[in-house]
Design a protein around this motif. Structure first.
Motif, PDB file in Angstrom:
ATOM      1  N   GLY A  85      -0.891  20.211 -36.401  1.00 27.73           N
ATOM      2  CA  GLY A  85      -0.739  19.543 -37.845  1.00 27.73           C
ATOM      3  C   GLY A  85      -0.095  20.583 -38.813  1.00 27.73           C
ATOM      4  N   LYS A  86       0.327  21.662 -38.516  1.00 28.70           N
ATOM      5  CA  LYS A  86       0.765  22.404 -39.610  1.00 28.70           C
ATOM      6  C   LYS A  86       2.164  22.035 -39.830  1.00 28.70           C
ATOM      7  CE  LYS A  86      -1.951  26.968 -39.140  1.00 28.70           C
ATOM      8  NZ  LYS A  86      -2.176  27.472 -37.833  1.00 28.70           N
ATOM      9  N   ILE A  87       2.418  22.005 -41.040  1.00 27.30           N
ATOM     10  CA  ILE A  87       3.843  21.551 -41.583  1.00 27.30           C
ATOM     11  C   ILE A  87       4.741  22.803 -41.231  1.00 27.30           C
ATOM     12  CG2 ILE A  87       4.909  20.923 -43.797  1.00 27.30           C
ATOM     13  CD1 ILE A  87       2.648  19.496 -44.624  1.00 27.30           C
ATOM     14  N   VAL A  88       5.849  22.072 -40.774  1.00 27.38           N
ATOM     15  CA  VAL A  88       6.810  23.297 -40.638  1.00 27.38           C
ATOM     16  C   VAL A  88       8.192  22.909 -41.480  1.00 27.38           C
ATOM     17  CG1 VAL A  88       8.683  23.782 -38.943  1.00 27.38           C
ATOM     18  CG2 VAL A  88       6.484  23.414 -38.251  1.00 27.38           C
ATOM     19  N   GLN A  89       8.389  21.533 -41.767  1.00 22.79           N
ATOM     20  CA  GLN A  89       9.150  21.176 -42.777  1.00 22.79           C
ATOM     21  C   GLN A  89       8.800  19.965 -43.461  1.00 22.79           C
ATOM     22  OE1 GLN A  89      12.963  19.955 -41.092  1.00 22.79           O
ATOM     23  NE2 GLN A  89      13.798  21.982 -40.992  1.00 22.79           N
ATOM     24  N   PHE A  90       8.988  20.173 -44.890  1.00 20.84           N
ATOM     25  CA  PHE A  90       8.490  19.022 -46.044  1.00 20.84           C
ATOM     26  C   PHE A  90       9.265  17.729 -45.862  1.00 20.84           C
ATOM     27  CE2 PHE A  90       6.381  22.689 -47.088  1.00 20.84           C
ATOM     28  CZ  PHE A  90       4.895  22.342 -47.706  1.00 20.84           C
TER      29      PHE A  90
ATOM     30  N   ARG B  52       5.917  18.478 -38.351  1.00 25.33           N
ATOM     31  CA  ARG B  52       4.421  19.073 -38.114  1.00 25.33           C
ATOM     32  C   ARG B  52       4.620  19.489 -36.562  1.00 25.33           C
ATOM     33  NH1 ARG B  52      -0.142  17.055 -42.112  1.00 25.33           N
ATOM     34  NH2 ARG B  52       1.378  15.664 -43.623  1.00 25.33           N
TER      35      ARG B  52
ATOM     36  N   LYS C 211     -12.232  32.516 -39.873  1.00 32.31           N
ATOM     37  CA  LYS C 211     -12.190  31.308 -40.776  1.00 32.31           C
ATOM     38  C   LYS C 211     -11.043  31.085 -41.383  1.00 32.31           C
ATOM     39  CE  LYS C 211     -14.997  29.237 -44.043  1.00 32.31           C
ATOM     40  NZ  LYS C 211     -15.818  29.663 -45.130  1.00 32.31           N
ATOM     41  N   GLU C 212     -10.482  32.402 -41.899  1.00 34.39           N
ATOM     42  CA  GLU C 212      -9.149  31.926 -42.584  1.00 34.39           C
ATOM     43  C   GLU C 212      -7.838  31.869 -41.943  1.00 34.39           C
ATOM     44  OE1 GLU C 212      -9.293  35.113 -45.494  1.00 34.39           O
ATOM     45  OE2 GLU C 212     -11.182  34.179 -46.725  1.00 34.39           O
ATOM     46  N   GLU C 213      -7.737  32.865 -40.973  1.00 36.00           N
ATOM     47  CA  GLU C 213      -6.712  32.868 -40.025  1.00 36.00           C
ATOM     48  C   GLU C 213      -6.696  32.753 -38.717  1.00 36.00           C
ATOM     49  OE1 GLU C 213      -4.708  36.824 -41.674  1.00 36.00           O
ATOM     50  OE2 GLU C 213      -6.062  36.589 -43.072  1.00 36.00           O
TER      51      GLU C 213
ATOM     52  N   ASP D 141       5.015  10.395 -42.862  1.00 33.74           N
ATOM     53  CA  ASP D 141       5.560  10.870 -44.012  1.00 33.74           C
ATOM     54  C   ASP D 141       6.805  11.819 -44.174  1.00 33.74           C
ATOM     55  OD1 ASP D 141       4.549  13.185 -43.137  1.00 33.74           O
ATOM     56  OD2 ASP D 141       3.000  13.481 -44.618  1.00 33.74           O
TER      57      ASP D 141
ATOM     58  N   THR E  70       7.472  14.454 -42.868  1.00 32.86           N
ATOM     59  CA  THR E  70       7.266  16.084 -42.632  1.00 32.86           C
ATOM     60  C   THR E  70       7.277  16.190 -41.225  1.00 32.86           C
ATOM     61  OG1 THR E  70       4.826  15.723 -42.574  1.00 32.86           O
ATOM     62  CG2 THR E  70       5.574  16.322 -44.659  1.00 32.86           C
TER      63      THR E  70
END
Ligand SMILES: [Mg+2]
Ligand SMILES: [Zn+2]
Ligand SMILES: [Zn+2]
Lengths: 915, 97
Positions: free
Chosen positions: A883-888, A879, A185-187, A875, A877
């Motif tokens: 959908g994981k963010i790589v740079q903000f 991704r 679930k977590e990783e 926005d 960012t």
């Protein structure tokens, strides 16, 4: 292509595809099929009974039938294999005496059709419609599935040999499961797999069952397919009974989902027989039938299986049965993989190894890399390229013979029927003609001298004519390695005589092409959609500004630069009529911008190409100011910094900013032609005497060299007498070398300065250097004064003989001439020893490039693949696909480089140039 | 001539295993790391409409956050100095690897 299609429907049932209800349109079982003229390829389903719909909507609705929600990977159970099979295979015979497939044989008609005209006994459809159906054989004894031995081993090692429970105390089982679920679930799944592995690793050494206290023995694999428990070999039957005993909930800890993969299914009791469509037999010219490798292998399996059955039933001695069993194991194993270590590969009579399932999938020639990742296309061409500065920058010259093979499909409409008939009339051998006519039912007919009259007669709206490639058609031009998006650009076709593909030299930079034998590829998009896409996204115009550095990558090169340099700097006066003939020769027919004077300057001629309200402030290569006001050059001249490509071309960047890409391309093309035209007018030759130095300068160079030599000799002498102190962290010898190198490099720079000062700046060679068209001052100095020190890995040349570079020197000689210093100039000529030094560094750099190119290419490929689905969201960012963010903030500053000037936004210039 | 002793005196400095010998946070290339408060965390996730899973990660053993007393799931705010565009912010979720 068509041949391959039949064998590609392999192993479908391993993967169960679940379609969910989200799919907007479910295909009804017997949907009425309708063919829309011009959209024959699309299979269409009427959604409402004869509703009035326009075509575009129908086509759009068809595009989604079902949506894949999830894919489950699992192992086929014996029950499932039997259920999905259409035939039980019982005999190794393929055909009867009349050549008809035997019922229950490997070519059974229920397994699919491979003969034209026959119908499938299972589904009733014809060749190519029937995708084939699986069969099965009942194995006389269980057989280990080669590809699962590692899983089987871990399960055997991790469970009790007596009671089948996992070797974890009862109370800890639930805890382990909880841990795995939490990690999942977590990783995510990857971490779960790692955790599963960690748990199993611990079980391996457990000696006693915590459930029934049975003693556990060590189990190892004896390659390729046997399991040894201590000294004893476990038969597949024993292994299977042990696996059967493992309860479902214990399997979960091993990472097995027992709904789709029970461990005992990995020991085969029935074997699925792949459909004949994935192993079609081919009929040779002699009329003989030649079977596929897989059919051969399966024949062996069935035959040995049959023998084993017979022997068991006849009560044959155990040794014979064991032998046959092993043989069956061998055949099944090689059926899956014929390249297993420790097993001799099964071979043809000719001695060449059979290509079985694994070989079909893996390696470069396998299904994945060859057929799935490596798609090939029709309507493409490749040949040597050559330059043509007269064709437009976004054109590509296509040889006529190519244009007569590459075609464009044109749909016949009432208004173009006559036009297209003319193409058919000319046929495939007269340009521009046509090669094929496609009927609305999809039948393709070749146009020949005999058939063309009939084809013209038949032609009516809805037909498609494949006509020859013509001027203005859209093509995608490409040069490998395709490292950036500018490696594939959209060009307009220009049909030309000759046998090479022609391109404007201005686009050499984005393709990284030259004409020393480079070849390039051409693709002709076949549909309206693909042509529109190519035009909008890939046109040369859209690629002028590189997203790498925000400057134009396409620009003037070589003669175009030196020509415009001469025009704007040296030609201060020219008769008006001459200026006009210059402009006419580059296609300008509007002269109102040319001052109405008897004599005009080169600046004024050049300025006619610029937009009337254009303002620009910049610097030349020599850091002199350039000012353009209202489309007139008021100060300065043109050179590489203003006109060039590949990270210079500031003038072009500004034109692009204000007037857009189309205007830039037009202006650039004219500038390019103007430069070349000026050179044709004035003449331009580089001669040996261009690099002649005056006598005084020659003497200066000699003095500089003599002084340097003396200085080095002094250094060596003080080294030998021990008067040189080592630099920190260096030995005395290293210090000496550094000092010598410093002296010699200084010498070359000094000589370079002398050359720069004394060389005649009005020679054409010097003009090329000054304008930035080609060459630099260092190369001038190498031609005129001296070549200089040859360096190997940042040091003087030391290798060769012991203590010396060549046998003509004394060992230990530290003088410049003994360690790679070339005091001759290229023009004077090199002595044999000097030439040898040059060859050493030359070979070194050759080797370096040869070794570095594939390494950096692979590095780039990995980088590009790792980043391919990164995307800047609304926005700002960055991704990845999940959908994981790589740079903000993209690039930490959020700047789109292609909208900047060299990565910066020059606010001052924007203020200066806007009125 | 006096004979030199073969054993030279050695000075030992004892350091706790948890404290690094060199304080990396003082290095000019290490940007400022700060722990985000619960409220700020909530706001951050809302701003980007993400769950903590979508954030980049940082190991709880990372030298740059040893002084922060962090636990798994905390969010670290990193302020990077950029000579061209001023400060830029970055956020990482602490994980035990
Ligand atoms: Mg080349
Ligand atoms: Zn069928
Ligand atoms: Zn037990």
């Amino acid at each position: 292509m068509a041949k391959d299609d039949t064998e590609e429907t392999a192993e479908e049932p391993i993967v169960a595809v679940k379609a969910d209800k989200k799919g907007t349109l479910q295909m009804p079982e017997s949907a009425p099929k309708e063919v829309i003229p011009g959209l024959e390829g699309l299979e269409t389903v009427k959604t409402e009974p004869a509703a009035k719909q326009d075509f575009s909507q129908i086509a759009f609705q068809q595009s989604i039938h079902k949506q894949v929600d999830s894919i489950v990977f699992g192992v086929l159970s014996p029950k499932f294999i039997k259920k999905m099979a259409s035939a039980k295979i019982v005999t190794p015979e393929l055909y009867d005496s009349e050549g008809y497939p035997v019922d229950g044989g490997l070519m059974d008609l229920r397994l699919g059709v491979i003969d034209p005209g026959l119908r499938c006994k299972t589904c009733g459809s014809r060749l190519k419609e029937c995708i084939g159906h699986f069969g099965y054989i009942e194995l006389a004894r269980p057989i280990v599935h080669l590809k699962f031995i590692r899983v089987i081993l871990t399960v055997l090692r991790g469970t009790c040999k007596e009671c089948g429970r996992i070797l974890i105390p009862k109370e800890k089982i639930a805890k382990s499961k909880e841990l795995l679920d939490r990690i999942d679930k977590e990783e995510g799944l990857d971490s779960r797999r790692k955790a599963v592995h960690a748990i199993i690793e611990k079980l391996k050494t457990t000696a006693k069952c915590p459930h029934c206290n049975a003693k556990q023995e060590k189990i190892v694999i004896e390659k390729p397919t046997s399991f040894m428990e201590g000294e004893r070999r476990l038969s597949p039957i024993e292994v299977r009974t042990r696996l059967e005993k493992v309860p479902d909930e214990d399997c979960e800890i091993f990472g097995l989902n027992t709904k789709s993969a029970r461990p005992e299914w990995m020991i085969l009791t029935v074997l699925a027989i792949p459909p004949v469509t994935m192993r079609p037999s081919i009929t040779l010219e002699t009329g003989e039938r030649s079977e596929d490798d897989l059919t051969h292998k399966l024949g062996d399996v069935v035959r040995i299986n049959q023998r084993l059955f017979e022997n068991i039933n006849a009560g044959a001695p155990e040794i014979i049965i064991e032998d046959l069993w092993d043989l069956l194991q061998y055949h099944v194993t090689t059926f899956f993989d014929n390249e297993v270590e420790q097993l001799p590969p099964a071979r043809h009579r000719s001695g060449q190894p059979l290509k079985t399932l694994t070989e079909r999938i893996k390696s470069k020639e396998g299904r994945i890399r060859h057929n799935l990742a490596g798609k090939r296309t029709n309507f493409c061409a490749r040949t040597v390229i050559s330059p043509d500065p007269r064709i437009s920058i976004n054109e590509v010259g296509v040889p006529k013979i190519m244009a007569m093979k590459l075609t464009i499909p044109e749909v016949v409409q009432p208004w173009n029927t006559e036009y297209l008939k003319k193409f058919i009339q000319r046929g495939p051998h007269i340009y521009p003609g046509a090669n094929y006519v496609i009927r609305p039912d999809g039948r393709k007919k070749r146009i020949t001298d005999e058939t063309k009259e009939a084809a013209i007669e038949e032609l009516q709206p809805g037909y498609v004519v494949e006509r020859h490639l013509m001027d203005g058609d859209i093509a995608i031009f490409n040069r490998q390695p395709s490292l950036h998006r500018m490696s594939m650009m959209c060009h307009r076709v220009k049909v030309l005589p000759g046998r090479t593909l022609r391109l404007n030299p201005a686009v050499c930079a984005p393709y990284n092409a030259d004409f020393d034998g480079d070849e390039m590829n051409l693709h002709i998009p076949q549909t309206e959609e693909s042509r529109a896409e190519a035009e909008i996204l890939m046109d040369v115009q859209t690629q002028i500004i590189s997203p790498r550095y925000g400057l134009s990558i396409i620009g003037c090169i070589q003669d175009a630069i030196s020509g415009n340099y001469l025009l704007t700097k040296n030609i201060t006066k020219m008769p008006r009529h001459q200026a006009i003939s210059l402009l006419i020769s580059i296609g300008v027919t509007e002269f109102s911008r040319l001052p109405n004077k008897e004599e005009v300057s080169g600046n004024e001629v050049f300025a006619t190409l610029l937009p009337e309200d254009f303002n620009f402030v910049g610097e030349t290569k020599a850091h002199e100011p350039i000012v353009i006001k209202n489309g007139k050059i008021t100060q300065g001249y043109m050179d590489e910094v203003t006109l060039g490509g590949e990270g210079s071309g500031f003038l072009l960047r500004n034109i692009h900013q204000r007037y857009g890409s189309q205007a830039t391309i037009d202006i650039l093309h004219k500038m390019f032609k103007l430069g070349a035209e000026v050179l044709m007018m004035t003449g331009f030759s580089s001669v040996i005497s261009d690099t002649d130095l005056p006598q005084i300068a020659k003497e200066q160079v000699t003095t500089i060299l003599d002084e340097a030599e003396a200085e080095v000799n002094a250094l060596v002498a003080s080294f030998n007498s021990g008067n040189i102190d080592a630099f920190p962290g260096r030995s005395r010898k290293e210090t000496l070398e550094l000092k010598i190198l410093e002296v010699l490099n200084r010498t070359r720079n000094k000589a370079g300065a002398v050359v720069k000062e004394n060389l005649n700046k009005s020679t054409d060679t010097a003009i090329m250097v000054a304008s930035g068209a080609r060459g630099n001052n260092l190369q001038l100095a190498q031609m005129a004064a001296l070549v200089g020190q040859q360096a190997l890995r940042g040091q003087r040349i030391h290798n060769g003989f012991r203590g010396r570079t060549l046998s003509c020197f004394k060992p230990g000689d530290l003088s410049p001439e003994a360690h790679g210093f070339i005091r001759s100039s290229f023009k004077k000529g090199l002595s044999p020893v000097e030439f040898f030094y040059g060859s050493i560094t030359g070979r070194d750099s050759l080797m370096d490039t040869a070794l570095r190119t594939p390494k950096s290419g692979y590095l780039y490929r990995r980088l590009a693949n790792a980043m391919q689905d990164l995307k800047v969201e609304y926005d700002n960012t960055v991704r990845d696909a999940t959908g994981k963010i790589v740079q903000f903030m993209y690039g930490e500053d959020g700047l789109d480089v292609s909208r900047t000037e060299n990565g910066k936004i020059d606010v001052q210039r924007i203020i200066d140039t806007t009125e | 001539m006096t004979a030199e002793s073969p054993v030279r005196p050695v000075t030992l400095t004892m350091a706790k295993k948890t404290t690094t010998v060199y304080d990396v946070t003082k290095h000019h290339l290490v940007p400022e790391h700060k722990k985000l408060s619960e409220k700020d965390t909530e706001e951050l996730l809302k701003d980007y409409s993400i769950t903590a899973k979508e954030l980049p990660k940082i190991l709880s053993s990372d030298p740059a956050i040893q002084h922060l007393d962090v636990k798994e799931g905390d969010i670290i705010k990193i302020t990077r100095e950029n000579p061209h565009s001023g400060n830029s912010l970055f956020y990482r979720r602490v994980t035990n690897g």
